[in-house]
Structures are given as structure tokens and as C-alpha cells.
Design a protein around this motif. Structure first.
Motif, mmCIF file in Angstrom:
data_model
loop_
_atom_site.group_PDB
_atom_site.id
_atom_site.type_symbol
_atom_site.label_atom_id
_atom_site.label_comp_id
_atom_site.label_asym_id
_atom_site.label_seq_id
_atom_site.Cartn_x
_atom_site.Cartn_y
_atom_site.Cartn_z
ATOM 1 N N SER A 76 0.765 -0.887 -0.082
ATOM 2 C CA SER A 76 0.010 0.083 -0.030
ATOM 3 C C SER A 76 0.711 1.224 -0.014
ATOM 4 N N GLN A 77 0.633 2.120 -0.926
ATOM 5 C CA GLN A 77 1.523 3.460 -1.043
ATOM 6 C C GLN A 77 1.336 4.298 0.435
ATOM 7 N N SER A 78 0.185 4.138 0.968
ATOM 8 C CA SER A 78 0.155 4.901 2.467
ATOM 9 C C SER A 78 0.880 4.082 3.481
ATOM 10 N N LEU A 79 1.331 2.960 3.435
ATOM 11 C CA LEU A 79 2.030 2.558 4.412
ATOM 12 C C LEU A 79 3.451 2.564 3.986
ATOM 13 N N PRO A 80 4.577 2.232 5.169
ATOM 14 C CA PRO A 80 6.007 2.132 4.676
ATOM 15 C C PRO A 80 6.173 1.002 4.006
ATOM 16 N N LYS A 81 7.282 1.361 3.256
ATOM 17 C CA LYS A 81 7.518 0.147 2.438
ATOM 18 C C LYS A 81 8.009 -1.280 3.124
ATOM 19 N N THR A 82 8.473 -1.078 4.337
ATOM 20 C CA THR A 82 8.529 -2.405 5.081
ATOM 21 C C THR A 82 7.512 -3.063 5.679
ATOM 22 N N GLN A 83 6.468 -2.234 5.607
ATOM 23 C CA GLN A 83 5.296 -2.801 6.405
ATOM 24 C C GLN A 83 4.260 -3.549 5.342
ATOM 25 N N ASN A 84 4.703 -4.815 4.965
ATOM 26 C CA ASN A 84 3.989 -5.390 4.075
ATOM 27 C C ASN A 84 3.447 -6.538 4.498
ATOM 28 N N ASN A 85 3.676 -7.005 5.717
ATOM 29 C CA ASN A 85 3.228 -8.233 6.386
ATOM 30 C C ASN A 85 2.284 -7.880 7.259
ATOM 31 N N TRP A 86 0.982 -8.329 7.371
ATOM 32 C CA TRP A 86 -0.197 -8.435 8.426
ATOM 33 C C TRP A 86 -0.693 -9.403 9.047
ATOM 34 N N ILE A 87 -1.424 -9.352 9.902
ATOM 35 C CA ILE A 87 -1.939 -10.904 10.553
ATOM 36 C C ILE A 87 -3.466 -10.453 11.103
ATOM 37 N N THR A 88 -4.203 -11.342 10.599
ATOM 38 C CA THR A 88 -5.703 -11.136 11.176
ATOM 39 C C THR A 88 -5.904 -12.357 12.119
ATOM 40 N N LYS A 89 -6.236 -11.791 13.573
ATOM 41 C CA LYS A 89 -6.451 -12.592 14.725
ATOM 42 C C LYS A 89 -8.183 -12.797 14.675
ATOM 43 N N PHE A 90 -8.414 -14.037 15.071
ATOM 44 C CA PHE A 90 -9.787 -14.482 15.325
ATOM 45 C C PHE A 90 -9.893 -14.917 16.601
ATOM 46 N N ALA A 91 -11.212 -14.530 17.299
ATOM 47 C CA ALA A 91 -11.568 -14.773 18.635
ATOM 48 C C ALA A 91 -13.017 -14.515 18.805
ATOM 49 N N LEU A 92 -13.438 -15.062 19.899
ATOM 50 C CA LEU A 92 -15.109 -14.796 20.360
ATOM 51 C C LEU A 92 -15.117 -13.097 20.614
ATOM 52 N N ASN A 93 -16.171 -12.735 20.154
ATOM 53 C CA ASN A 93 -16.477 -11.142 20.465
ATOM 54 C C ASN A 93 -16.009 -11.022 21.820
ATOM 55 N N LYS A 94 -16.484 -11.580 22.745
ATOM 56 C CA LYS A 94 -16.300 -11.235 24.272
ATOM 57 C C LYS A 94 -14.957 -10.831 24.712
ATOM 58 N N LEU A 95 -14.190 -11.799 23.885
ATOM 59 C CA LEU A 95 -12.622 -11.921 24.185
ATOM 60 C C LEU A 95 -11.780 -10.544 23.289
ATOM 61 N N LEU A 96 -12.243 -10.448 22.110
ATOM 62 C CA LEU A 96 -11.474 -9.635 21.048
ATOM 63 C C LEU A 96 -12.161 -8.354 21.127
ATOM 64 N N THR A 97 -13.293 -8.012 21.725
ATOM 65 C CA THR A 97 -13.851 -6.648 21.915
ATOM 66 C C THR A 97 -12.915 -5.635 22.531
ATOM 67 N N ARG A 98 -12.484 -6.063 23.766
ATOM 68 C CA ARG A 98 -11.754 -4.950 24.715
ATOM 69 C C ARG A 98 -10.407 -4.985 23.808
ATOM 70 N N GLU A 99 -9.903 -6.267 23.441
ATOM 71 C CA GLU A 99 -8.555 -5.875 22.620
ATOM 72 C C GLU A 99 -8.565 -4.954 21.463
ATOM 73 N N SER A 100 -9.521 -5.234 20.578
ATOM 74 C CA SER A 100 -9.621 -4.439 19.520
ATOM 75 C C SER A 100 -9.761 -2.950 19.821
ATOM 76 N N PHE A 101 -10.464 -2.671 20.940
ATOM 77 C CA PHE A 101 -10.670 -1.228 21.090
ATOM 78 C C PHE A 101 -9.412 -0.697 21.590
ATOM 79 N N PHE A 102 -8.658 -1.294 22.455
ATOM 80 C CA PHE A 102 -7.316 -0.733 23.158
ATOM 81 C C PHE A 102 -6.330 -0.627 21.783
ATOM 82 N N LEU A 103 -6.277 -1.523 21.099
ATOM 83 C CA LEU A 103 -5.272 -1.445 19.789
ATOM 84 C C LEU A 103 -5.581 -0.299 18.945
ATOM 85 N N GLN A 104 -7.072 0.063 18.646
ATOM 86 C CA GLN A 104 -7.287 1.026 17.923
ATOM 87 C C GLN A 104 -6.966 2.343 18.428
#
Length: 350
Positions: A76-104
């Protein structure tokens, strides 16, 4: 040679079986095929960034709280050239809602040079299921972070305390719930250290360990007497030492960015409480004696006298989190006894 090859074969088979078991759980919980799961995540990524060369590969990584990951590469041209690797984490809503909120929140509120968590790209939910996902910067494992690196990471986390003002004024977030040994300690002791609930919990915690370690009545009587006495002393003026607690602050949750910056992952247990719990928990997992760990960290962090006592108190609590009778003689002699001696103002025997 044959035994070595058999071990390799069984290990590979175990990993493959685990991958299919975790993937089956993800598909059952979301009621979607893997192809449709990938499509939903890719739609979310493309809605956030204009990218090219987007790929996805499923992997069963991490602990028991997640439903696997997708490993992505894209440009992506809007991201640094070194930042080409990403990961998607899956979990139940009750576990991931708090984590996603904090990370954002971390991504949007902590300046880049001071960030201590992975870059956040987007979050979402798989259809109408109870499965959520979060897309993050892909980090690399580090075998053994130095105490200086860990101390720097702990100091960086202090800036995360501002999130509690955000929650107080603009957002209602599900609280961290008890239900496992570590979450019980976090909810009832770390987060409520100056409340009556903490005193009741500490009594219960010690009583439970007395039962689990019934072969060591003298040692546990020493632990009980010291913890209950020092607990009453170190609760005073505790508000000066409260802030962001990661909750699961250990070496396996520390990874390196492409710029070789140490960052924390797995923010499912973050909460507001006594900050030095994180260091105490980290040190309790090191499997080395007290004298080679806790005093070194105290020197790295330049702690006040009360913080030192809080750290050592929580170190004892953390060492006792998952007691194993076969290992307890060594743990008491090399980890717990020196800590108890300092709490009792006794000179530690070298």
C-alpha cells in the motif's frame, strides 16, 4: 536416529491436527467456510486501504483464547515500504472486543515513536456470528528479551493510562471478567487493591494454595503471615501507583517489529490497576532465582520503596499462581524465601 525421526513425525502430525481442529472451531463458530472468512477480511482491509498483491494464508498460532490467524502480504502506498506483512486474529466477540478497542485507541492516540503495541489496521465481525477479527502489524518472535528491553517496554506502557479517561468520558466497554486464575487475581486483587474485596480474595487465594501445597505447611505458614502483614502496609497511597496493566506481561507476548522495536501483543486482559503486577508476573515466569531477577529489575526501573514492596508482594502472588508440589521446594528456597525476607526487613542469605 529412528527415535529422532519418530519424534519429528509425531510433532508434525500434532501440529497438523491442531491446525485442523482450530480451523474447524473457527468455521463452526462463524458458520462460514474458510474462503468466505478470507473474503470478509479482505473486504474490510480494502475498505481501509488501497492495496495490491493481497494474499492470505490460515495458521493456527497462539494460545487457547483465539481461533487462529490469517497471514497477509500486500503493498500500500499509504504505508511504509517495510510494512507489507499483516496478520488477522480471530476470537470470540467477548474476548476480542476489549483488545480491538485498545489497539485502535493506541494507534490513534500514542505517537509513533512511543508506541508499544502492534499497528492496528482494522477490526470487524464475521457476519452475524459471535466471532470478531482484528488486522494487525505482523511481528517477529524474540527468543529472550533483555531485562533492559523489558523495562523500557514497561515504561512505555505508562502512556496507555490515558485510555481510562477516554473510557470514562466517551465509551462503555465490557469489564474484564474473572474465570481463570490469572483473571481472578487481576479482577479481585490487582484492580481492587485498596478495597475490602481484595482482602477477602487474598485470604481465599492463600487458603487455596495451602490446600494445593499441603505437604509444605511450615513454608506456607511463612508465606501467609508475611503476605497478610505487608498487604496492610502497602495499600496506603496506592493511587500513586495505578495505571494501565497489560495483565499477561510475559516474554512470549513480546515481539519485534521490522524496525526491531519490542512490542506487546495479546491485550485481552488489559485493565486499570497496580502497574507493577506486570513486572512481577514477567519475573515469576523466568524460572530463575529471586536474586538474579527482582533486584536487577528494581535497579533498572528506579522504584520507590513502596513500589519495591508492591513488586515483591505481587512476585510472591505470581509465583504461587500455578503451584506444582514437585517444584515447590526449589521455588520456596530460591524464589519465595528471599522475597519474604526482604518484605520482613531481613537480610537475604547469599
Amino acid at each position: 536416529m529412528m527415535c529422532f525421526l519418530k519424534r519429528i513425525w509425531f510433532d508434525l502430525r500434532r501440529r497438523v491436527n491442531r491446525k485442523f481442529k482450530v480451523l474447524e472451531g473457527l468455521q463452526q463458530q462463524s458458520n462460514l467456510s474458510l474462503d468466505n472468512i478470507v473474503k470478509e477480511v479482505e473486504v474490510a482491509i480494502l475498505a481501509k486501504k488501497s492495496v495490491t498483491g493481497l494474499t492470505a494464508k490460515y495458521k493456527a498460532l497462539g494460545g487457547s483464547n483465539n481461533l487462529g490467524f490469517l497471514r497477509h502480504t500486500f503493498v500500500s502506498q499509504s504505508l511504509p515500504k517495510t510494512q507489507n506483512n499483516w496478520i488477522t486474529k480471530f476470537a470470540l466477540n467477548k474476548l476480542l472486543t476489549r483488545e480491538s478497542f485498545f489497539l485502535q485507541w493506541h494507534q490513534e492516540n500514542i505517537e509513533t515513536k512511543k508506541q508499544f503495541a502492534p499497528d492496528w489496521l482494522t477490526s470487524g465481525q464475521l457476519g452475524k456470528s459471535n466471532v470478531s477479527f482484528v488486522v494487525l502489524e505482523c511481528l517477529r518472535p524474540i527468543k529472550s528479551p533483555s531485562f533492559e528491553q523489558v523495562a523500557g517496554l514497561y515504561r512505555a506502557c505508562k502512556a496507555g493510562g490515558d485510555i481510562f479517561q477516554t473510557i470514562k468520558t466517551t465509551h462503555t466497554l465490557p469489564p474484564l471478567e474473572p474465570g481463570s486464575r490469572i483473571r481472578d487475581v487481576l479482577v479481585h486483587l490487582v484492580c481492587q487493591f485498596d478495597s475490602p474485596d481484595a482482602s477477602v480474595f487474598l485470604d481465599h487465594y492463600i487458603k487455596e494454595r495451602n490446600t494445593l501445597l499441603s505437604s509444605f505447611p511450615t513454608e506456607m505458614a511463612h508465606v501467609q503471615k508475611t503476605l497478610k502483614r505487608i498487604f496492610l502496609v502497602i495499600r496506603e497511597n496506592i493511587h500513586d501507583y495505578l495505571g494501565l496493566v497489560h495483565g499477561d506481561f510475559k516474554a512470549s507476548n513480546m515481539m519485534l517489529s521490522d524496525e526491531k522495536k519490542l512490542k506487546l501483543i495479546d491485550f485481552q486482559y488489559w485493565c486499570y490497576g497496580v502497574r507493577v503486577w506486570d513486572i512481577a508476573f514477567f519475573l515469576s515466569k523466568q524460572k530463575i532465582d529471586f536474586q538474579r531477577s527482582v533486584p536487577v529489575f528494581i535497579e533498572c526501573l528506579v522504584l520507590s520503596e513502596q513500589e519495591k514492596k508492591l513488586l515483591i508482594f505481587f512476585y510472591v502472588v505470581a509465583v504461587l499462581l500455578h503451584p506444582k508440589p514437585k517444584q515447590f521446594h526449589w521455588q520456596f528456597k530460591h524464589q519465595l524465601l528471599p522475597a519474604l525476607m526482604i518484605l520482613n526487613n531481613e537480610r537475604v542469605r547469599q
